[in-house]
Write a protein that holds these residues in place. Structure first.
Motif, PDB file in Angstrom:
ATOM      1  N   LEU A 176      32.394  44.951 130.541  1.00 49.27           N
ATOM      2  CA  LEU A 176      33.577  45.873 129.769  1.00 49.27           C
ATOM      3  C   LEU A 176      34.727  46.512 130.664  1.00 49.27           C
ATOM      4  CD1 LEU A 176      34.420  47.410 127.446  1.00 49.27           C
ATOM      5  CD2 LEU A 176      33.002  49.095 128.215  1.00 49.27           C
ATOM      6  N   LEU A 177      35.760  46.075 130.237  1.00 48.13           N
ATOM      7  CA  LEU A 177      37.793  46.569 130.977  1.00 48.13           C
ATOM      8  C   LEU A 177      37.506  47.688 129.900  1.00 48.13           C
ATOM      9  CD1 LEU A 177      39.365  46.324 133.423  1.00 48.13           C
ATOM     10  CD2 LEU A 177      40.667  45.012 131.588  1.00 48.13           C
ATOM     11  N   LEU A 178      38.208  49.383 130.915  1.00 47.36           N
ATOM     12  CA  LEU A 178      38.066  50.927 130.311  1.00 47.36           C
ATOM     13  C   LEU A 178      39.586  50.719 131.150  1.00 47.36           C
ATOM     14  CD1 LEU A 178      35.412  52.310 130.475  1.00 47.36           C
ATOM     15  CD2 LEU A 178      35.440  51.111 128.472  1.00 47.36           C
ATOM     16  N   LEU A 179      40.483  51.152 129.748  1.00 47.08           N
ATOM     17  CA  LEU A 179      42.080  51.042 130.911  1.00 47.08           C
ATOM     18  C   LEU A 179      42.614  52.502 130.167  1.00 47.08           C
ATOM     19  CD1 LEU A 179      43.560  47.548 129.743  1.00 47.08           C
ATOM     20  CD2 LEU A 179      42.753  48.445 131.872  1.00 47.08           C
ATOM     21  N   ASP A 180      42.782  53.409 131.298  1.00 48.07           N
ATOM     22  CA  ASP A 180      43.293  54.503 130.461  1.00 48.07           C
ATOM     23  C   ASP A 180      44.771  55.086 130.776  1.00 48.07           C
ATOM     24  OD1 ASP A 180      42.520  57.589 130.371  1.00 48.07           O
ATOM     25  OD2 ASP A 180      41.424  57.958 131.817  1.00 48.07           O
ATOM     26  N   GLU A 181      44.935  55.168 129.781  1.00 53.22           N
ATOM     27  CA  GLU A 181      46.530  54.673 128.944  1.00 53.22           C
ATOM     28  C   GLU A 181      47.060  54.161 130.348  1.00 53.22           C
ATOM     29  OE1 GLU A 181      48.127  58.972 129.009  1.00 53.22           O
ATOM     30  OE2 GLU A 181      46.465  59.537 128.491  1.00 53.22           O
ATOM     31  N   PRO A 182      47.019  52.976 130.355  1.00 57.58           N
ATOM     32  CA  PRO A 182      48.352  52.112 131.312  1.00 57.58           C
ATOM     33  C   PRO A 182      49.495  52.053 130.669  1.00 57.58           C
ATOM     34  CG  PRO A 182      47.038  50.483 129.695  1.00 57.58           C
ATOM     35  CD  PRO A 182      45.998  52.135 129.181  1.00 57.58           C
ATOM     36  N   ALA A 183      50.276  52.330 129.892  1.00 60.47           N
ATOM     37  CA  ALA A 183      51.688  52.441 129.627  1.00 60.47           C
ATOM     38  C   ALA A 183      52.048  53.505 130.095  1.00 60.47           C
ATOM     39  CB  ALA A 183      51.964  52.178 128.124  1.00 60.47           C
ATOM     40  N   ALA A 184      51.655  54.418 130.383  1.00 64.36           N
ATOM     41  CA  ALA A 184      51.780  55.817 130.675  1.00 64.36           C
ATOM     42  C   ALA A 184      52.548  56.050 131.760  1.00 64.36           C
ATOM     43  CB  ALA A 184      50.592  57.310 131.370  1.00 64.36           C
ATOM     44  N   GLY A 185      54.275  56.598 131.813  1.00 60.07           N
ATOM     45  CA  GLY A 185      55.507  56.612 132.536  1.00 60.07           C
ATOM     46  C   GLY A 185      55.902  55.254 132.288  1.00 60.07           C
ATOM     47  N   MET A 186      55.566  54.293 131.415  1.00 59.87           N
ATOM     48  CA  MET A 186      56.284  53.414 131.170  1.00 59.87           C
ATOM     49  C   MET A 186      57.770  53.455 130.580  1.00 59.87           C
ATOM     50  SD  MET A 186      53.729  49.581 131.781  1.00 59.87           S
ATOM     51  CE  MET A 186      52.064  49.763 132.855  1.00 59.87           C
ATOM     52  N   ASN A 187      58.849  52.295 130.548  1.00 57.81           N
ATOM     53  CA  ASN A 187      59.664  52.000 129.486  1.00 57.81           C
ATOM     54  C   ASN A 187      59.203  51.106 128.681  1.00 57.81           C
ATOM     55  OD1 ASN A 187      60.246  49.692 130.207  1.00 57.81           O
ATOM     56  ND2 ASN A 187      61.167  50.175 132.474  1.00 57.81           N
ATOM     57  N   PRO A 188      59.926  51.338 127.971  1.00 57.33           N
ATOM     58  CA  PRO A 188      59.643  50.750 126.158  1.00 57.33           C
ATOM     59  C   PRO A 188      59.443  48.937 126.994  1.00 57.33           C
ATOM     60  CG  PRO A 188      61.658  52.356 125.827  1.00 57.33           C
ATOM     61  CD  PRO A 188      61.435  52.133 127.246  1.00 57.33           C
ATOM     62  N   HIS A 189      60.123  48.254 127.599  1.00 58.01           N
ATOM     63  CA  HIS A 189      59.788  46.593 127.987  1.00 58.01           C
ATOM     64  C   HIS A 189      59.428  46.645 128.525  1.00 58.01           C
ATOM     65  CE1 HIS A 189      61.614  43.124 129.617  1.00 58.01           C
ATOM     66  NE2 HIS A 189      61.468  43.682 130.408  1.00 58.01           N
ATOM     67  N   GLU A 190      58.683  47.290 129.392  1.00 61.31           N
ATOM     68  CA  GLU A 190      57.622  47.451 130.446  1.00 61.31           C
ATOM     69  C   GLU A 190      56.415  47.616 129.435  1.00 61.31           C
ATOM     70  OE1 GLU A 190      57.949  49.537 134.933  1.00 61.31           O
ATOM     71  OE2 GLU A 190      58.229  50.421 133.213  1.00 61.31           O
ATOM     72  N   THR A 191      56.478  48.298 128.817  1.00 60.00           N
ATOM     73  CA  THR A 191      55.297  48.553 127.725  1.00 60.00           C
ATOM     74  C   THR A 191      54.997  47.578 126.885  1.00 60.00           C
ATOM     75  OG1 THR A 191      55.388  50.804 127.447  1.00 60.00           O
ATOM     76  CG2 THR A 191      54.347  50.239 125.725  1.00 60.00           C
ATOM     77  N   LYS A 192      55.646  46.786 126.769  1.00 56.10           N
ATOM     78  CA  LYS A 192      55.920  45.777 125.739  1.00 56.10           C
ATOM     79  C   LYS A 192      55.453  44.345 126.210  1.00 56.10           C
ATOM     80  CE  LYS A 192      58.246  42.416 122.542  1.00 56.10           C
ATOM     81  NZ  LYS A 192      59.539  41.866 122.261  1.00 56.10           N
ATOM     82  N   GLU A 193      56.140  44.362 127.622  1.00 51.82           N
ATOM     83  CA  GLU A 193      55.354  43.073 128.279  1.00 51.82           C
ATOM     84  C   GLU A 193      53.589  43.624 129.171  1.00 51.82           C
ATOM     85  OE1 GLU A 193      57.616  43.397 131.328  1.00 51.82           O
ATOM     86  OE2 GLU A 193      58.587  42.033 131.514  1.00 51.82           O
ATOM     87  N   LEU A 194      53.364  44.904 129.258  1.00 54.67           N
ATOM     88  CA  LEU A 194      51.765  45.258 129.144  1.00 54.67           C
ATOM     89  C   LEU A 194      50.735  44.486 128.233  1.00 54.67           C
ATOM     90  CD1 LEU A 194      49.651  47.162 131.219  1.00 54.67           C
ATOM     91  CD2 LEU A 194      50.317  48.893 129.572  1.00 54.67           C
ATOM     92  N   MET A 195      51.504  45.431 126.976  1.00 53.66           N
ATOM     93  CA  MET A 195      50.783  44.920 125.797  1.00 53.66           C
ATOM     94  C   MET A 195      50.470  43.024 125.386  1.00 53.66           C
ATOM     95  SD  MET A 195      52.059  45.494 121.445  1.00 53.66           S
ATOM     96  CE  MET A 195      53.013  44.501 121.819  1.00 53.66           C
ATOM     97  N   ASN A 196      51.413  42.172 125.674  1.00 54.23           N
ATOM     98  CA  ASN A 196      51.564  40.988 126.116  1.00 54.23           C
ATOM     99  C   ASN A 196      50.226  40.410 126.991  1.00 54.23           C
ATOM    100  OD1 ASN A 196      53.015  40.565 123.761  1.00 54.23           O
ATOM    101  ND2 ASN A 196      54.906  39.993 125.605  1.00 54.23           N
ATOM    102  N   LEU A 197      49.911  41.522 128.089  1.00 51.99           N
ATOM    103  CA  LEU A 197      49.593  41.091 129.211  1.00 51.99           C
ATOM    104  C   LEU A 197      47.871  41.540 129.415  1.00 51.99           C
ATOM    105  CD1 LEU A 197      49.210  40.687 132.115  1.00 51.99           C
ATOM    106  CD2 LEU A 197      48.904  42.772 132.654  1.00 51.99           C
ATOM    107  N   ILE A 198      47.724  42.657 128.444  1.00 51.09           N
ATOM    108  CA  ILE A 198      46.277  43.151 127.516  1.00 51.09           C
ATOM    109  C   ILE A 198      45.698  42.265 127.279  1.00 51.09           C
ATOM    110  CG2 ILE A 198      45.348  45.070 126.667  1.00 51.09           C
ATOM    111  CD1 ILE A 198      46.998  46.893 127.694  1.00 51.09           C
TER     112      ILE A 198
END
Length: 259
Positions: A176-198
């Motif tokens: 079980l992986l708990l991610l606490d606000e992993p996109a905090a401080g990221m720009n929209p492009h970084e957030t989209k990349e993170l969404m795909n990565l997760i």
């Protein structure tokens, strides 16, 4: 969803700090392979809930079970070994260590060689270190961080530090992986990349993921189910489209009653 035994079962969990109920009567079930969101306004108790799951706080009421085993009163390091790993709202890397050493710190708990082999520099030490190096590089490649392996963690850009923290959490081999606000401080492009990565790591590592996030586009885009906390209590649970239109959720976020 097919009937199965929950990987994580949280039953009527709560915690008090003095006379204050920070979390109260929370019930959550996570099934193997799910990607589930936990949302709520600031101060809703989301990070406190993560601290309860990982042994940082001990519940004053209720039970937490992983694969049917009660985790209550077990220290964080034992809970990590049993299969729960996390990231933090505020990045907690070893800033002066290299990128690869940050990952190896987490992987070290799974090392096969013993302390004596390290102290006396026996062959087991070197083979164990080689194995850890290779495994750490594998994780760094997944996050496109392998070219920075010898850089100090503090020298990475913010978004890459976030990725490194997730890589380190994965190195502990969690169920079980708990991610606490992993996109905090990221720009929209970084957030989209993170969404795909997760989504990728959940599938690649056959993980169950519980995600705290304020970015609703990320939550609605990757989560199959969502729990909503407000003032330490669950006020809603359902699929993203149900949560998006739930009057209690809208009221909690907007601060006004929805007619």
């Amino acid at each position: 969803m097919e009937a199965t035994i929950p990987l994580l079962k949280v039953d009527s969990v709560g915690i008090r700090f003095g006379g204050l109920k920070a979390v109260s009567d929370v019930n959550v079930e996570l099934f193997p392979g799910e990607l589930v969101g936990l949302i709520g306004p600031n101060g809703a108790g989301k990070t406190t809930f993560f601290n309860l799951l990982t042994g940082v706080y001990v519940p004053t009421e209720g039970t937490i079970a992983l694969n049917g085993e009660n985790l209550k009163k077990q220290p964080p390091y034992k809970i990590t070994r049993k299969g729960i790993s996390r990231t933090f709202q505020n990045i907690r890397l070893f800033s002066e260590l290299s990128v690869i050493d940050n990952v190896k710190v987490a992987y070290h708990s799974l090392a096969k060689h013993r302390i004596a082999s390290s102290v006396f520099r026996l062959p087991g030490h070197f083979s164990g270190e080689k194995e850890m190096d290779e495994k750490a590089i594998e994780f760094l490649k997944i996050f496109n961080l392998d070219q920075y392996k010898d850089e100090k963690a503090k020298n990475l850009p913010y978004g890459q530090q976030r990725r490194l923290e997730i890589a380190r959490a994965l190195a502990a081999n969690p169920k079980l992986l708990l991610l606490d606000e992993p996109a905090a401080g990221m720009n929209p492009h970084e957030t989209k990349e993170l969404m795909n990565l997760i989504a990728f790591i959940r599938k690649e590592f056959n993980l169950t993921v519980l995600l705290i996030e304020h970015d609703m586009s990320l939550v609605m885009g990757v989560c199959e189910r969502i729990y909503v906390l407000d003032h330490g209590q669950l006020i809603a649970h359902g699929k993203p489209e149900e949560i998006r239109n739930d009057p209690k959720v809208i009221e909690a976020y907007l601060g006004e009653e929805v007619s």
